[in-house]
Design an enzyme around this catalytic site. Sequence first.
Site, PDB file in Angstrom:
ATOM      1  N   SER A  50       0.832  -1.202   0.000  1.00  0.00           N
ATOM      2  CA  SER A  50       0.000   0.000   0.000  1.00  0.00           C
ATOM      3  C   SER A  50       0.877   1.267   0.000  1.00  0.00           C
ATOM      4  O   SER A  50       1.689   1.444  -0.905  1.00  0.00           O
ATOM      5  CB  SER A  50      -0.965  -0.044   1.197  1.00  0.00           C
ATOM      6  OG  SER A  50      -1.980   0.914   1.062  1.00  0.00           O
ATOM      7  N   HIS A  53      -7.863  -5.489   0.437  1.00  0.00           N
ATOM      8  CA  HIS A  53      -6.643  -4.705   0.685  1.00  0.00           C
ATOM      9  C   HIS A  53      -5.822  -5.453   1.728  1.00  0.00           C
ATOM     10  O   HIS A  53      -5.775  -5.075   2.905  1.00  0.00           O
ATOM     11  CB  HIS A  53      -7.000  -3.293   1.139  1.00  0.00           C
ATOM     12  CG  HIS A  53      -5.850  -2.331   1.058  1.00  0.00           C
ATOM     13  ND1 HIS A  53      -5.227  -2.022  -0.122  1.00  0.00           N
ATOM     14  CD2 HIS A  53      -5.194  -1.618   2.016  1.00  0.00           C
ATOM     15  CE1 HIS A  53      -4.251  -1.162   0.108  1.00  0.00           C
ATOM     16  NE2 HIS A  53      -4.204  -0.901   1.405  1.00  0.00           N
ATOM     17  N   ASP A  78     -10.050  -5.104  -4.011  1.00  0.00           N
ATOM     18  CA  ASP A  78      -9.486  -4.111  -3.089  1.00  0.00           C
ATOM     19  C   ASP A  78     -10.391  -2.881  -3.028  1.00  0.00           C
ATOM     20  O   ASP A  78     -10.547  -2.179  -4.025  1.00  0.00           O
ATOM     21  CB  ASP A  78      -8.078  -3.713  -3.573  1.00  0.00           C
ATOM     22  CG  ASP A  78      -7.307  -2.902  -2.537  1.00  0.00           C
ATOM     23  OD1 ASP A  78      -7.942  -2.155  -1.769  1.00  0.00           O
ATOM     24  OD2 ASP A  78      -6.074  -3.001  -2.509  1.00  0.00           O
TER      25      ASP A  78
END
Length: 230
Positions: free
Chosen positions: A119, A208, A174
């Site tokens: 991320s 995610h 995600d």
Amino acid sequence: MCGNNMSVPLPAVVPAARKATAAVIFLHGLGDTGHGWAEAFAGIKSPHVKYICPHAPVIPVSLNMHMAMPSWFDIFGLSPDAPEDEPGIKQATENVKALIDQEVKNGIPSNRIIVGGFSQGGALSLYTALTTHQKLAGVLALSCWLPLRTTFPQGTISGVNKEIPVLQCHGDCDPLVPLLIGSLTVEKLKSMINPANLTFKTYSGMMHSSCIEEMMDVKQFIDKHLPPVD
């Protein structure tokens, strides 16, 4: 992140089982620490590789109503056209380069170092690899994006990393960093480095987060680009 910054604890490290001849520097996501990723790498480690998972400084984050949390730089929004914290991104990049320099001083050449992250950490690892003059072994870019992609000046990429291998991974479910952003990132990277060295993998149903299949792909990438030298 640097040794002189007393507010940031030392990185979580998975030491090599024997003499370290290669290293992976992996940066966590927003609000996290390096401990969970150090644990993940401990599960797939190679005996000659040292895994370094630093912790981001705790700063107020605009996206989260200025609440203080571990963050490599400020984030104003998650949409592709959201403003970005350019000074913060560039300062964080210098900190990662200092970590690379430290490992070089420890005897591991930069071309035996993979940088990566998840991320926000993945975003920072991509930006670092594309702007550093240190020749790196590769980049692991998980569930992330390329920061400052619209203002990336031509010729910023130092020639040493034009051929850098990149493994970019993304979950197709995600909700935070949508797959579309991952796809836009791949297209931008193809114009910046040799597309033959870029691998983009998607994982069905993954949100995610990470998954075992992804970590196996990460291990394969590390084993390929950081083989034993002795």
